[in-house]
Design an enzyme around this catalytic site. Structure first.
Site, PDB file in Angstrom:
ATOM      1  CG  HIS A  49      -0.245  -0.274   2.515  1.00  0.00           C
ATOM      2  ND1 HIS A  49       0.638   0.625   3.057  1.00  0.00           N
ATOM      3  CD2 HIS A  49      -0.271  -1.330   3.372  1.00  0.00           C
ATOM      4  CE1 HIS A  49       1.100   0.156   4.200  1.00  0.00           C
ATOM      5  NE2 HIS A  49       0.577  -1.040   4.413  1.00  0.00           N
ATOM      6  CG  HIS A  52       4.242  -1.684   2.109  1.00  0.00           C
ATOM      7  ND1 HIS A  52       2.935  -2.083   2.011  1.00  0.00           N
ATOM      8  CD2 HIS A  52       4.752  -2.353   3.159  1.00  0.00           C
ATOM      9  CE1 HIS A  52       2.676  -2.972   2.962  1.00  0.00           C
ATOM     10  NE2 HIS A  52       3.753  -3.148   3.677  1.00  0.00           N
ATOM     11  N   GLY A 166       8.776   1.975   8.835  1.00  0.00           N
ATOM     12  CA  GLY A 166       7.673   2.920   9.020  1.00  0.00           C
ATOM     13  C   GLY A 166       7.412   3.211  10.492  1.00  0.00           C
TER      14      GLY A 166
HETATM   15  P1  AMP Z   1       4.759  -4.795   6.737  1.00  0.00           P
HETATM   16  O1  AMP Z   1       4.639  -5.247   5.319  1.00  0.00           O
HETATM   17  O2  AMP Z   1       3.441  -4.538   7.390  1.00  0.00           O
HETATM   18  O3  AMP Z   1       5.675  -5.668   7.561  1.00  0.00           O
HETATM   19  O4  AMP Z   1       5.460  -3.369   6.680  1.00  0.00           O
HETATM   20  C1  AMP Z   1       6.685  -3.185   6.021  1.00  0.00           C
HETATM   21  C2  AMP Z   1       7.221  -1.821   6.365  1.00  0.00           C
HETATM   22  O5  AMP Z   1       6.291  -0.826   5.968  1.00  0.00           O
HETATM   23  C3  AMP Z   1       7.453  -1.629   7.879  1.00  0.00           C
HETATM   24  O6  AMP Z   1       8.642  -0.871   8.093  1.00  0.00           O
HETATM   25  C4  AMP Z   1       6.235  -0.851   8.285  1.00  0.00           C
HETATM   26  O7  AMP Z   1       6.441  -0.047   9.438  1.00  0.00           O
HETATM   27  C5  AMP Z   1       6.007   0.014   7.059  1.00  0.00           C
HETATM   28  N1  AMP Z   1       4.625   0.476   7.023  1.00  0.00           N
HETATM   29  C6  AMP Z   1       3.502  -0.268   7.161  1.00  0.00           C
HETATM   30  N2  AMP Z   1       2.405   0.515   7.119  1.00  0.00           N
HETATM   31  C7  AMP Z   1       2.840   1.780   6.973  1.00  0.00           C
HETATM   32  C8  AMP Z   1       2.196   3.057   6.868  1.00  0.00           C
HETATM   33  N3  AMP Z   1       0.871   3.184   6.915  1.00  0.00           N
HETATM   34  N4  AMP Z   1       2.963   4.153   6.715  1.00  0.00           N
HETATM   35  C9  AMP Z   1       4.321   4.054   6.666  1.00  0.00           C
HETATM   36  N5  AMP Z   1       4.987   2.887   6.758  1.00  0.00           N
HETATM   37  C10 AMP Z   1       4.268   1.765   6.901  1.00  0.00           C
END
Ligand code: AMP
Length: 306
Positions: A49, A52, A166
């Protein structure tokens, strides 16, 4: 009929190449590394999204080569968690990753990452991983052990100069910073602001679990955190937390936790002092367990997420 080149010509689908093995990854990185290119790493579990994509764009702006990892890491899921139903759409992810500027996507199968007899883990111990999501009654410190182990492995495999995370997962970012400091990983950690839907809901792959009525109720989380910040700045942290609780209660959302903690040490704090305070929140809304947070920096009223 005249043809319209813009609409008739199929747009080539750009997709970042997916590398499945560590050997493929190493060989793809060999020449760039030899040429002295700076490598940026964006670790993800996919189902991309805008959150990412903001990390990929930040990496693109700063690094010569941008590597995204796409790996739903089983060791960070507890036994009762959503590993089996975690949303996946690799084809779309490879396209979006390329459009945002990723050069390579490392998307290995589980057995490529973990040997069947793997016996080593990386663990940040103590209060950073034992509170909030790491509380034994919630995801537990094992969750963060899974995260730090896989991130350490990715750092060793990719050897990035910069890695992007994030603020949405604030505790994860704090834990990774500590791991990097304690183990002297030669990588700079960049933590980017939380990207939100227009109505304030923090973007998350798990938002896909929300049925329409729950999607509406989920907006209470960001409203609660905004109320916490307003209350804390105008009166006291306790006022802010009380205002946040009221927002959640009005939407029928019962928080798993709603806590104010020092943004770096994660020690509990009861009043705003001269250090940034993290107000962190987790709540189950329908089929999704959601987390969100706001960073209240006494020196800078405008640092909270947009
Ligand atoms: P995930 O795929 O959920 O493990 O997230 C991968 C990376 O994207 C991690 O560093 C998360 O903190 C970051 N992330 C997830 N959601 C968001 C968001 N809404 N805004 C910014 N970074 C995000």
């Amino acid at each position: 009929m005249t043809s319209n080149l813009l609409t008739d010509t199929p747009r080539p689908t750009v997709a970042a190449p997916a590398l499945r093995t560590k050997a493929e990854l190493r060989s793809a990185l060999e020449a760039p590394r030899r040429a002295g290119q700076t490598i940026g790493l964006v670790p993800t579990m996919g189902f991309l999204h805008e959150g990412h994509l903001s990390l990929i764009r930040a990496a693109r702006a700063e690094c010569d080569l941008v590597v995204m990892s796409l790996f739903v890491n089983p060791t960070q899921f507890g036994p009762g968690e959503d590993l089996d139903r975690y949303p996946r759409d690799e084809e779309r992810d490879l396209r979006l990753a390329a459009e945002a500027g990723a050069d390579l996507v490392f998307a290995p199968p589980v057995d490529e990452v973990y040997a069947a007899d793997a016996a080593t883990a990386v663990e940040v111990s103590g209060p950073l991983t034992g509170v909030l999501d790491g509380d034994a009654a919630r995801r537990g410190p094992e969750h963060f052990r899974g995260v730090t182990t896989v991130v350490a492995k990715l750092f060793n495999l990719v050897a990035p100069g910069v890695a992007y995370f994030g603020q949405k997962d604030a505790q994860q970012a704090v834990v990774i910073r500590r791991m990097v400091r304690d183990l002297d990983f030669p990588v700079r950690i960049e933590v980017m602001p939380t990207v939100r839907e227009p109505d304030g809901l923090a973007m998350s792959s798990r938002n896909a679990y929300l049925q329409p009525a729950d999607r509406e109720r989920a907006t209470a989380l960001s409203r609660a955190l905004a109320a916490a910040e307003r209350g804390a700045r105008a009166g006291s942290l306790a006022d802010g937390i009380a205002a946040a609780r009221a927002e959640l209660a009005a939407a029928g959302v019962e928080p798993e936790y709603l806590e104010a903690r020092d943004a770096e040490t994660l020690e509990p704090v009861s009043r705003l002092g001269d250090r940034p305070v993290l107000v962190a929140l987790a709540a189950r809304v329908g089929a999704a367990r959601l987390i969100d947070n706001v960073l209240i920096d006494p020196d800078n009223p405008s640092t909270s997420d947009t």
